[in-house]
Design an enzyme around this catalytic site. Structure first.
Site, mmCIF file in Angstrom:
data_model
loop_
_atom_site.group_PDB
_atom_site.id
_atom_site.type_symbol
_atom_site.label_atom_id
_atom_site.label_comp_id
_atom_site.label_asym_id
_atom_site.label_seq_id
_atom_site.Cartn_x
_atom_site.Cartn_y
_atom_site.Cartn_z
ATOM 1 C CD GLU A 130 -3.668 -5.869 3.619
ATOM 2 O OE1 GLU A 130 -3.819 -6.648 2.648
ATOM 3 O OE2 GLU A 130 -2.992 -4.835 3.547
ATOM 4 C CD GLU A 167 -2.883 -1.183 2.326
ATOM 5 O OE1 GLU A 167 -2.320 -1.319 3.432
ATOM 6 O OE2 GLU A 167 -4.108 -1.121 2.192
HETATM 7 C C1 LIG Z 1 -2.932 -1.602 7.121
HETATM 8 C C2 LIG Z 1 -2.582 -2.844 6.361
HETATM 9 O O1 LIG Z 1 -3.417 -2.951 5.247
HETATM 10 C C3 LIG Z 1 -2.725 -4.026 7.219
HETATM 11 C C4 LIG Z 1 -1.623 -4.990 7.016
HETATM 12 O O2 LIG Z 1 -0.628 -4.743 6.380
HETATM 13 S S1 LIG Z 1 -1.811 -6.482 7.774
HETATM 14 C C5 LIG Z 1 -0.291 -7.326 7.460
HETATM 15 C C6 LIG Z 1 -0.203 -7.818 6.066
HETATM 16 N N1 LIG Z 1 0.961 -8.612 5.918
HETATM 17 C C7 LIG Z 1 0.928 -9.926 6.029
HETATM 18 O O3 LIG Z 1 -0.112 -10.525 6.232
HETATM 19 C C8 LIG Z 1 2.227 -10.641 5.881
HETATM 20 C C9 LIG Z 1 2.383 -11.616 7.004
HETATM 21 N N2 LIG Z 1 3.650 -12.292 6.926
HETATM 22 C C10 LIG Z 1 3.846 -13.330 6.102
HETATM 23 O O4 LIG Z 1 3.014 -13.713 5.303
HETATM 24 C C11 LIG Z 1 5.177 -14.025 6.188
HETATM 25 O O5 LIG Z 1 5.658 -13.826 7.489
HETATM 26 C C12 LIG Z 1 6.232 -13.478 5.181
HETATM 27 C C13 LIG Z 1 5.803 -13.884 3.780
HETATM 28 C C14 LIG Z 1 6.347 -11.981 5.291
HETATM 29 C C15 LIG Z 1 7.598 -14.076 5.516
HETATM 30 O O6 LIG Z 1 7.482 -15.480 5.568
HETATM 31 P P1 LIG Z 1 8.705 -16.393 6.054
HETATM 32 O O7 LIG Z 1 9.933 -15.974 5.367
HETATM 33 O O8 LIG Z 1 8.234 -17.805 5.915
HETATM 34 O O9 LIG Z 1 8.936 -16.057 7.574
HETATM 35 P P2 LIG Z 1 7.936 -16.104 8.808
HETATM 36 O O10 LIG Z 1 8.422 -17.139 9.752
HETATM 37 O O11 LIG Z 1 6.526 -16.165 8.376
HETATM 38 O O12 LIG Z 1 8.175 -14.654 9.424
HETATM 39 C C16 LIG Z 1 9.424 -14.296 9.991
HETATM 40 C C17 LIG Z 1 9.152 -13.545 11.254
HETATM 41 O O13 LIG Z 1 8.564 -12.282 10.893
HETATM 42 C C18 LIG Z 1 7.361 -12.083 11.625
HETATM 43 N N3 LIG Z 1 6.455 -11.338 10.764
HETATM 44 C C19 LIG Z 1 6.166 -11.578 9.464
HETATM 45 N N4 LIG Z 1 5.315 -10.646 9.001
HETATM 46 C C20 LIG Z 1 5.062 -9.814 10.029
HETATM 47 C C21 LIG Z 1 4.258 -8.649 10.175
HETATM 48 N N5 LIG Z 1 3.569 -8.138 9.160
HETATM 49 N N6 LIG Z 1 4.233 -8.066 11.390
HETATM 50 C C22 LIG Z 1 4.948 -8.543 12.410
HETATM 51 N N7 LIG Z 1 5.737 -9.643 12.334
HETATM 52 C C23 LIG Z 1 5.785 -10.251 11.152
HETATM 53 C C24 LIG Z 1 6.855 -13.496 11.913
HETATM 54 O O14 LIG Z 1 5.991 -13.493 13.021
HETATM 55 C C25 LIG Z 1 8.149 -14.233 12.184
HETATM 56 O O15 LIG Z 1 8.525 -13.927 13.486
HETATM 57 P P3 LIG Z 1 9.280 -15.051 14.371
HETATM 58 O O16 LIG Z 1 10.547 -15.351 13.644
HETATM 59 O O17 LIG Z 1 9.467 -14.380 15.690
HETATM 60 O O18 LIG Z 1 8.356 -16.232 14.426
#
Ligand SMILES: C[C@H](O)CC(=O)SCCNC(=O)CCNC(=O)[C@H](O)C(C)(C)COP(=O)(O)OP(=O)(O)OC[C@H]1O[C@@H](n2cnc3c(N)ncnc32)[C@H](O)[C@@H]1OP(=O)(O)O
Length: 723
Positions: free
Chosen positions: A136, A116
């Site tokens: 999301e 975004e």
């Molecule tokens: C206002 C907005 O519209 C609202 C939003 O943005 S909501 C958030 C949208 N983003 C997401 O949903 C992404 C979520 N994250 C993921 O899908 C995956 O973590 C990723 C693809 C980024 C990385 O995957 P991968 O490499 O397999 O590592 P993964 O183990 O999942 O994550 C690594 C670490 O980062 C953390 N992390 C990943 N994304 C995060 C996030 N958005 N916020 C906080 N922590 C996050 C995980 O909890 C993990 O922490 P840990 O090592 O302490 O367990």
């Protein structure tokens, strides 16, 4: 805890590079948003800055909004005043509305709020193979930083809706084709090219695109409404219990009808509303719980590293063995599958081939990849090939003497470092390893059928399993893309044990006169992939009855023994495989209710004699859900009480991944805590008085009901005693 910061560097060419630092994924926390505002203010004010490049430190742009802060907002009941400036003031007015152009330099990933932010920039350059998406919805919220407005304007409504509703990211290459990204640039040249690009926008050599004002990709109003109508219809069909996908479409529609800014305000309102919903709380819980299963006190904090894993031996090429072999070779691990004769061996190899071929038929695997994958599989009739295997998984029929013999053989032929695992789902692992010396190398490796598809991998530790063996199995689970959960050794382990009352309560309801098809509809409506009777057909009655016997023997104080299965089995109705069970099945295996079932039900009901005055009881849909799931919660409490799992969230993940409990309800314990122990215990006590011990609340449930303590707090010290 460091929640990240933002840095600004002004280069001699007049480009300010603003970099987000918040490892591991540069998530957008409150300090990061505040940092972005501060650095943007500075860059916009400074005369020596002509243009801006926005990027993330390390090899990632941003993984989006900081999900840990989301939990904070949920606890604060939706008070998001600390970020209310983000969508309009920071992103729309300051970044997108600024005179000075911004170019996003995207590497690794730009997800959620990360994408975004990038869409507010006036151009986007991406390194090859970066992942871009708005996931999301999988967290129970909607894009809240303008995604519902800018993505449709950049790539058109159908693809934007698809990306949001499925939460699936696309690659930079696809993003380039769609117009979400302006150019793909090798990672090493990304920043320098972005700097040049930003200056060219300043000099009007390249267009300065304001995404929110774009209209060329948007469909005409009538067509847009038709697309949205269809999307709503599909969404209601696919996710009838979820309201946030529909809300997301509402925000998109407002933007199309009333303009981007109105859309942004609607989006913010919906984002706030969704954030505090039970579904969002549940899905955020699941996000962290899933990542926490691999962290176990006393095992993964000892500094042990997984040992190299190249070859896996599998004993038995049946349904489970072939599924496990498929999962291994799909992930590049060489497999030796051993059988007792060449016919069985060939049948096992054919099953693996069929598993792979179904991917080829669905277009998910090329012929070339099929051949390359299959080349990792070798069949054998002796143990010669087991001399250098790293892990062996025994997956033969549930006969203790046979398993004991196999483990004795394995101890002799496998290297001393080799992990010896059994895929048993019912036999005590201490008995399986009774006759060998290397008990410390033995553990359970319990897969769920079909093993190459179901994501859960239960790792069972006995009192003698070495931590190194568990670390190796956790690594194995991750390598084959499963979610590994370490559990203690008891009949049914964590998942099957927790869910044994699910089938038994359903059978009792049937004996109490309820229509089995109605029960299935209610339970599927609750969010399970299918109802208990349809599931029993799928699993097959022979397997169902065999595992039912385990619980009858292990937990005789709290079982319900219906005659319905034996009655059906007498007539060779064994479930889907005989095309007759609770349902009848056509050639395409489509299930249809069978009017003939009535006679078996009548007989079972008369033998059971539990209907009051021989009349069916009347229950509402909600009461049916409680009747079936509250005994499951009760057993989950016993699993927590006996510390079969190291933390309650592990059981949540196990129930979702192993039983298909709906993720948007957060898992069995999370769901129970939302309802509250008091209501559950009170309802179970009523049922206990009427129907007996099967419903008697356990001590932990009663304790939580009396004190108000959440059920999930039981195993917070992460110690497993039931080994
Ligand atoms: C206002 C907005 O519209 C609202 C939003 O943005 S909501 C958030 C949208 N983003 C997401 O949903 C992404 C979520 N994250 C993921 O899908 C995956 O973590 C990723 C693809 C980024 C990385 O995957 P991968 O490499 O397999 O590592 P993964 O183990 O999942 O994550 C690594 C670490 O980062 C953390 N992390 C990943 N994304 C995060 C996030 N958005 N916020 C906080 N922590 C996050 C995980 O909890 C993990 O922490 P840990 O090592 O302490 O367990």
């Amino acid at each position: 805890m460091d929640k990240g910061h933002v840095e600004l560097e002004v280069c001699p060419d007049g480009v300010a590079i603003i970099t987000i630092h918040n490892p591991p994924v540069n998530s957008l926390s409150v300090p990061v948003f505040l940092g972005l505002r501060k650095k943007y203010e500075e860059a916009l004010k400074r005369d020596d800055v002509k243009a801006i490049v926005l990027t993330g430190a390390g090899d990632k742009f941003s993984g989006g909004f900081d999900i840990t802060s989301m939990q904070g907002f949920q606890k604060a009941n939706g008070d998001d005043s600390s970020i209310s400036f983000v969508s309009v003031d920071l992103q729309t007015n300051m970044v997108e509305g600024s005179r000075k152009p911004s170019v996003a330099a995207i590497q690794g990933l730009a997800l959620g709020g990360g994408l975004e932010l990038a869409m507010c920039c006036h151009a986007r350059l991406a390194a090859p193979k970066a992942q871009l998406g708005l996931p999301e919805l999988q967290l129970g919220v909607i894009p809240g930083g303008g995604g519902t407005q800018r993505l449709p304007r950049l790539i058109g409504l159908p693809k934007a809706i698809e990306m949001m509703l499925t939460s699936k990211p696309i690659s930079s290459e696809e993003a380039r084709e769609l117009g979400l990204v302006d150019a793909i640039v090798p990672a090493k040249d990304l920043i320098s090219t972005a700097r040049r690009w930003a200056l060219e926008i300043t000099n009007s050599q390249k267009p300065k695109i304001v995404s929110l004002h774009k209209t060329d990709k948007l469909e005409a109003l009538g067509e847009a409404r038709e697309i949205l109508r269809f999307a709503r219809q599909q969404t209601m069909k696919r996710a009838p219990n979820l309201f946030h996908p529909l809300k997301c479409l509402d925000a998109v529609e407002v933007g199309i009808v009333s303009g981007g800014l109105a859309g942004l305000y609607k989006e913010s309102e919906v984002f706030r509303e969704c954030m505090t919903s039970d579904n969002a709380k549940a899905l955020v819980h699941v996000f962290f719980a899933q990542r926490a299963t691999g962290r176990i006190k006393g095992i993964t904090d000892l500094g042990l590293k997984p040992r190299p894993l190249k070859k896996v031996g599998i004993i038995g090429g049946g349904l489970m063995g072939s599924g496990i072999a498929t999962a291994c070779i799909l992930n590049g691990i060489q497999v030796f599958i051993k059988e007792i004769n060449s016919d069985f061996l060939q049948a096992g190899i054919d099953r693996v081939k069929a598993n792979l071929m179904s991917r080829v038929k669905k277009g998910n695997m090329s012929e070339e990849k099929f051949n390359r994958t299959l080349a990792l599989l070798r069949g054998t009739l002796d143990y010669n090939d087991f001399k250098d295997v790293d892990i062996v998984v025994e997956a033969v029929i549930e006969k203790l003497p046979l398993k004991q013999q196999i483990f004795s053989d394995l101890e002799k032929v496998c290297p001393s470092r080799c992990v010896l695992a059994s895929n048993t789902s019912t036999i005590d692992l201490n008995l399986v390893s009774e006759k060998i010396n290397a008990k410390s190398r033995v553990a359970g490796a319990h897969f769920f059928s079909p093993a190459h598809i179901m994501p859960l991998f239960e790792i069972i530790r006995t009192s003698t399993t070495e931590p190194q063996v568990l670390v190796d199995l956790l690594d194995f689970g991750k390598r084959i893309k499963k979610v590994p959960v370490v559990v203690g050794n008891c009949p049914g382990f964590a998942v099957n044990r927790t869910f044994f009352p699910y089938t038994q309560a359903s059978l009792l309801l049937a004996d109490l006169g309820l229509d089995v098809y109605r029960i299935d509809r209610i339970i599927a409506g609750f969010g399970m992939p299918m109802g208990p009777f349809r599931l029993a057909d799928l699993v097959g009655f022979e397997v169902g009855v065999a595992s039912g016997m385990t619980y009858i023997e292990a937990y005789p104080d709290r079982v319900y023994k219906s005659k319905l299965f034996p009655l059906l089995m007498e007539e060779k109705r064994l479930g889907e495989k005989t095309r007759k069970g609770f349902y009848i099945y056509d050639e395409r295996r489509k299930a249809k209710p069978d009017p003939e079932l009535r006679k078996y039900l009548d007989k079972s009901r008369s033998l059971a004699g539990v209907m009051p005055n021989s009349k069916p009881i009347q229950l509402s849909d909600e009461q049916v859900v409680e009747f079936i799931f509250f005994p499951v919660v009760n057993e989950a409490c016993r699993v927590l009480e006996e510390r079969v799992v190291s933390k309650a969230s592990d059981l949540d993940i196990a129930s979702i991944m192993g039983m298909g409990f709906p993720a948007y309800r957060g898992g069995i314990v999370f769901w129970a805590d939302l309802i509250g122990a008091k209501h559950i215990a009170s309802r179970l006590n009523q049922l206990y008085k009427t129907y007996g011990n099967f419903f008697k609340p356990c001590a932990w449930l009663e304790h939580c009901a009396a004190t108000g303590q959440p059920l999930s707090t039981k195993v917070d010290n992460n110690v497993m005693s039931r080994l």
